[in-house]
Design a protein around this motif. Structure first.
Motif, PDB file in Angstrom:
ATOM      1  N   HIS A 117      79.618   7.354  65.782  1.00 50.77           N
ATOM      2  CA  HIS A 117      79.721   5.897  65.598  1.00 50.77           C
ATOM      3  C   HIS A 117      79.235   5.124  66.816  1.00 50.77           C
ATOM      4  CE1 HIS A 117      83.638   5.094  67.810  1.00 50.77           C
ATOM      5  NE2 HIS A 117      83.729   6.390  67.660  1.00 50.77           N
ATOM      6  N   HIS A 118      79.419   5.684  68.019  1.00 52.95           N
ATOM      7  CA  HIS A 118      78.934   4.993  69.216  1.00 52.95           C
ATOM      8  C   HIS A 118      77.409   4.838  69.170  1.00 52.95           C
ATOM      9  CE1 HIS A 118      82.696   4.868  71.391  1.00 52.95           C
ATOM     10  NE2 HIS A 118      82.884   6.158  71.191  1.00 52.95           N
TER      11      HIS A 118
ATOM     12  N   LYS B 152      75.031   1.479  69.082  1.00 49.67           N
ATOM     13  CA  LYS B 152      73.929   1.196  70.021  1.00 49.67           C
ATOM     14  C   LYS B 152      72.679   0.761  69.255  1.00 49.67           C
ATOM     15  CE  LYS B 152      75.283   4.659  73.440  1.00 49.67           C
ATOM     16  NZ  LYS B 152      75.464   4.050  74.769  1.00 49.67           N
TER      17      LYS B 152
ATOM     18  N   ARG C 240      70.734  -3.194  69.092  1.00 46.94           N
ATOM     19  CA  ARG C 240      69.338  -3.469  69.405  1.00 46.94           C
ATOM     20  C   ARG C 240      68.492  -3.707  68.169  1.00 46.94           C
ATOM     21  NH1 ARG C 240      67.697   0.192  74.295  1.00 46.94           N
ATOM     22  NH2 ARG C 240      65.727  -0.492  73.414  1.00 46.94           N
TER      23      ARG C 240
ATOM     24  N   LEU D  80      67.673  -1.651  65.795  1.00 51.90           N
ATOM     25  CA  LEU D  80      66.713  -0.573  65.524  1.00 51.90           C
ATOM     26  C   LEU D  80      67.045   0.146  64.220  1.00 51.90           C
ATOM     27  CD1 LEU D  80      66.500   0.901  69.131  1.00 51.90           C
ATOM     28  CD2 LEU D  80      64.711  -0.390  67.935  1.00 51.90           C
TER      29      LEU D  80
ATOM     30  N   GLU E 163      63.493   8.652  61.124  1.00 47.41           N
ATOM     31  CA  GLU E 163      63.194   9.665  60.099  1.00 47.41           C
ATOM     32  C   GLU E 163      64.455   9.992  59.291  1.00 47.41           C
ATOM     33  OE1 GLU E 163      60.199  11.101  59.513  1.00 47.41           O
ATOM     34  OE2 GLU E 163      59.055  10.515  61.286  1.00 47.41           O
TER      35      GLU E 163
ATOM     36  N   ALA F 204      76.113  10.610  73.072  1.00 45.64           N
ATOM     37  CA  ALA F 204      75.874   9.466  72.180  1.00 45.64           C
ATOM     38  C   ALA F 204      74.592   8.701  72.512  1.00 45.64           C
ATOM     39  CB  ALA F 204      77.067   8.527  72.227  1.00 45.64           C
ATOM     40  N   THR F 205      74.270   8.568  73.802  1.00 46.46           N
ATOM     41  CA  THR F 205      73.047   7.850  74.172  1.00 46.46           C
ATOM     42  C   THR F 205      71.834   8.588  73.618  1.00 46.46           C
ATOM     43  OG1 THR F 205      74.078   6.987  76.169  1.00 46.46           O
ATOM     44  CG2 THR F 205      71.674   6.996  76.124  1.00 46.46           C
ATOM     45  N   GLN F 206      71.887   9.920  73.718  1.00 50.59           N
ATOM     46  CA  GLN F 206      70.782  10.725  73.180  1.00 50.59           C
ATOM     47  C   GLN F 206      70.769  10.700  71.654  1.00 50.59           C
ATOM     48  OE1 GLN F 206      71.755  14.295  75.565  1.00 50.59           O
ATOM     49  NE2 GLN F 206      69.588  14.342  76.062  1.00 50.59           N
TER      50      GLN F 206
ATOM     51  N   ALA G 209      71.586   8.191  69.812  1.00 52.86           N
ATOM     52  CA  ALA G 209      70.932   6.917  69.473  1.00 52.86           C
ATOM     53  C   ALA G 209      69.418   7.048  69.653  1.00 52.86           C
ATOM     54  CB  ALA G 209      71.478   5.800  70.360  1.00 52.86           C
ATOM     55  N   HIS G 210      69.019   7.763  70.714  1.00 54.79           N
ATOM     56  CA  HIS G 210      67.590   7.954  70.993  1.00 54.79           C
ATOM     57  C   HIS G 210      66.922   8.767  69.887  1.00 54.79           C
ATOM     58  CE1 HIS G 210      64.042   9.707  72.995  1.00 54.79           C
ATOM     59  NE2 HIS G 210      64.047   8.608  73.726  1.00 54.79           N
TER      60      HIS G 210
ATOM     61  N   ALA H 226      66.536   6.693  66.785  1.00 59.80           N
ATOM     62  CA  ALA H 226      65.491   5.666  66.880  1.00 59.80           C
ATOM     63  C   ALA H 226      64.083   6.241  66.977  1.00 59.80           C
ATOM     64  CB  ALA H 226      65.762   4.761  68.082  1.00 59.80           C
ATOM     65  N   THR H 227      63.943   7.472  67.471  1.00 55.33           N
ATOM     66  CA  THR H 227      62.589   7.979  67.762  1.00 55.33           C
ATOM     67  C   THR H 227      62.291   9.371  67.184  1.00 55.33           C
ATOM     68  OG1 THR H 227      63.234   9.112  69.801  1.00 55.33           O
ATOM     69  CG2 THR H 227      62.676   6.777  70.002  1.00 55.33           C
TER      70      THR H 227
ATOM     71  N   THR I 123      62.953  11.997  68.613  1.00 58.41           N
ATOM     72  CA  THR I 123      62.595  12.836  69.761  1.00 58.41           C
ATOM     73  C   THR I 123      63.751  12.847  70.750  1.00 58.41           C
ATOM     74  OG1 THR I 123      61.687  10.990  71.045  1.00 58.41           O
ATOM     75  CG2 THR I 123      60.148  12.169  69.592  1.00 58.41           C
TER      76      THR I 123
END
Lengths: 194, 463
Positions: free
Chosen positions: B35-36, B40, B44, B46, B50, B142-144, B146-147, B150-151, B153
């Motif tokens: 959920h975090h 994020k 933003r 985003l 995929e 969690a930061t990864q 979100a990454h 979004a990407t 990757t």
């Protein structure tokens, strides 16, 4: 997230090895939203059972000097949120678990891995001592000792600039799209068949 | 000259910069704890890059009982939030009411989402499990997450390579769990930090896919973010015909490619360690880190005889665990047992436990939570549920359950639990809980005798 280059504060000792993520933040607190603040969950159960916990003796401390293998266990980034929201900017230890160290850097928390950690714990003892970190020169001053620490170029740049990977990666959008298309052409099996 | 790690890494590297690689992610698995990351993304504005390669799973907070009326509002909110995020982004969800629901690291392989040669991420440290198929599986924060959302990757520094070999024949009741606890007890919880472990040797080749998953799952408890086993005939037989596995010419192409996924015979590793299966016995943890483990026949260490660095941790652990230095491990009374988790919640694990419990009664209460609802169904077809129920254990739905306690399945303060799970950390199964990790058969033995017990005599005369 704001970047930072130098930090001055007080360092205290957490004299334990293998401080795991379940201790840093017990699982029952992890459904809270970040906006509520995670600082009050930091090392919750250890503190509850110890009337003389270092962080409670010195609530203004912003640097922890702990034992080896800090942050072992789960990938929960909430362990880092708890530290950051409690005002901790730097953790010093002999070693860190890989996932924790990555999560820390992604949230502006500096993990300093150094074999000098044991000597620092001895020098600081039960008190709180002034400490200073300079990310640009990778130098730490604490308890009258000065030491250089290792930090990858990427981690250094992220901490100093407060960079967010998503922005950086989006600059590579073309390469990613090309890679995806080539992979789909050469390895169609790698997409789910149903 | 290349290792399996080298080959998998090269196949996913989009670019390399300042010691980090940007890697393509083939499968991204999210759960309630993500959920975090979704927050994020929302912050933003985003979208998920995929959705077709992203899958949601309800497991960490999944109730194991009374699923129709969830009485814990905290749990209900977490499940609703996951469902809302998956719906919002067009992500397929194995939700609570899906007959395929289960623990993310059990259902990925079960559904054929996990394949050799893939890169698989999940915001969970036990994602190393998927490496059992010859994949790059690793846990991210969690930061990864979100990454990746979004990407599609992930940035990652390539780990150093390490091979752990197990050679020889396993003794009676010596399982993949014992192999894992053995190497971790020998090398320490930080023993493989910074490394990707490839498991090899005759005893690894002889393991079922379930056993290989247990071994790779526990890599992180020795510090390794990655564990892997090169794919072989056992792997292919497991994967073929799974619902989302490749079909037709895609299967043929995949099979041909998978044959190349092994370390070359002349490849060298940054670290190379070997264990003789003759040294590996049914193993139990006694402390609060997974490396504080001993063969069941051993006595607890005397901290006065340990090196000073270990001594204090051992003293602390024994005080927390309510144990006395020097006393035998065997015979220590337990209050309850737990069978399940992404480590040991698969059909092989339930069979091994049932083989001990068949026709016997448990002296202490216990919970059995299969790794997935399909594992549950299969176990019921085999009649294993009756064995557990007749022994006096509770047979429940699937989820992370008492391994992490997020759904409310907790061990009480000061209570001692024989557990087939992965972490014996303080408070892991509940505040003040005392956890002993061991194999499913050893958990069953503890249930039957009400104490930490060597399972081997209980297996005499049983096939």
């Amino acid at each position: 997230m704001a970047g930072w280059t130098t930090h001055e504060g007080e360092a205290v000792v957490l004299d334990r090895r293998d401080v795991d993520t379940d201790q840093l933040i017990p699982a029952r607190f992890m459904s809270a939203s970040r906006a509520e603040g995670y600082g009050r969950f930091l090392l919750h159960d250890l503190r509850e059972d110890d009337a003389d916990f270092p962080l409670d003796r010195h609530p203004g401390a912003s640097m922890l000097v702990a034992g080896p293998n800090f942050g072992c266990g789960s990938s929960r980034e909430a362990a880092v949120y708890a530290l950051v929201d409690a005002g901790i900017r730097v953790v010093v230890a002999e070693s860190f678990a890989d996932i924790f160290a990555g999560n820390a850097v992604n949230n502006g928390l500096l993990p300093v891995a150094t074999p000098e950690a044991a000597a620092l714990r001895a020098a600081i003892g039960q008190g709180a001592v002034p400490a200073r970190v300079d990310l640009a020169s990778r130098r730490l001053s604490v308890a009258g000792q000065e030491l250089n620490f290792a930090l990858s170029e990427t981690a250094q740049a992220k901490l100093m600039n407060g960079w967010d990977d998503i922005d950086l990666t989006r600059a590579h959008a073309g390469d990613i799209r090309n890679f995806r298309d080539r992979r789909k052409a050469d390895h169609a099996w790698a997409w789910p068949s149903a | 000259m290349a290792t399996l790690l080298d080959k998998l890494w090269a196949a996913h590297e989009i670019k390399a910069e300042h010691g980090q690689s940007l890697l393509w992610v083939d499968r991204h698995l999210v759960h309630e704890g993500s959920h975090h990351a979704f927050a994020k993304l929302a912050e933003r504005g985003l979208e998920v890059a995929e959705p077709e390669l992203t899958f949601g799973v309800a497991d960490h907070y999944a109730p194991t009982r009374n699923r129709d009326r969830i009485d814990n509002p905290q749990v209900a909110v977490m499940l609703e939030r996951l469902e809302a995020n998956c719906t919002r982004h067009g992500i397929r969800l194995f939700g609570l009411r899906d007959p395929r629901q289960g623990i993310v690291h059990v259902i990925g392989p079960e559904q054929g989402l996990t394949l050799p040669g893939l890169l698989i991420n999940c915001g969970d440290s036990h994602t190393s499990t998927h490496g059992a198929f010859g994949a790059l599986g690793f846990g991210i924060g969690a930061t990864q997450v979100a990454h990746v959302l979004a990407t599609q990757t992930v940035w990652q520094a390539k780990p150093r390579s390490m091979r752990i070999r197990f050679e020889g024949e396993p003794g009676v009741a010596v399982t993949a769990k014992d192999m894992a606890l053995h190497w971790i007890s020998q090398l320490g919880t930080g023993g493989a930090t910074g490394h990707a472990v490839e498991y090899a040797g005759s005893a690894v080749r002889a393991l079922s896919m379930e056993g290989r998953m247990t071994l790779c799952n526990l890599s992180i408890e020795g510090g390794a973010r990655f564990g892997m086993v090169a794919p072989d005939a056992v792997t292919l037989a497991y994967v073929k015909g799974r619902p989302m596995a490749p079909l037709g010419t895609d299967w043929d192409a995949a099979e041909a490619y998978w044959q190349t996924l092994h370390s070359d015979t002349d490849a060298s590793f940054d670290r190379d360690v070997s264990f003789d299966m003759a040294e590996v016995a049914p193993t139990v943890t006694w402390g609060t880190t997974p490396d504080q483990a001993l063969p069941i026949g051993a006595s607890l260490p005397d901290p006065a005889r340990l090196d000073p660095e270990q001594a204090e941790a051992a003293r602390d652990a024994m005080a927390y665990m309510g144990l006395t230095p020097g006393r035998p491990l065997e015979g220590t009374p337990v209050d309850q047992v737990f069978l399940g988790s992404c480590t040991n919640g698969r059909i092989d694990d339930l069979r091994a436990a049932a083989a001990v419990l068949q026709g016997r009664k448990a002296k202490v209460p216990g919970l059995v939570s299969p790794g997935s609802m399909l594992v549950k169904q299969q176990a019921e077809q085999e009649g294993l549920d009756k064995v557990f129920i007749e022994a006096g254990l509770e047979w429940t739905g699937s989820g992370c359950s008492m391994c992490v306690g997020m759904n409310g399945d907790l061990v009480g303060p000061g209570k001692r639990c024989a557990s087939s799970t992965n972490r014996n950390f303080r408070g892991r199964q509940g505040k003040g809980a005392r956890t002993h990790l061991m194999s499913p058969a050893m958990v069953a033995a503890a249930a039957v005798t009400g104490t930490l017990t060597d399972v081997r005599p209980l297996l005499e005369g049983r096939g």
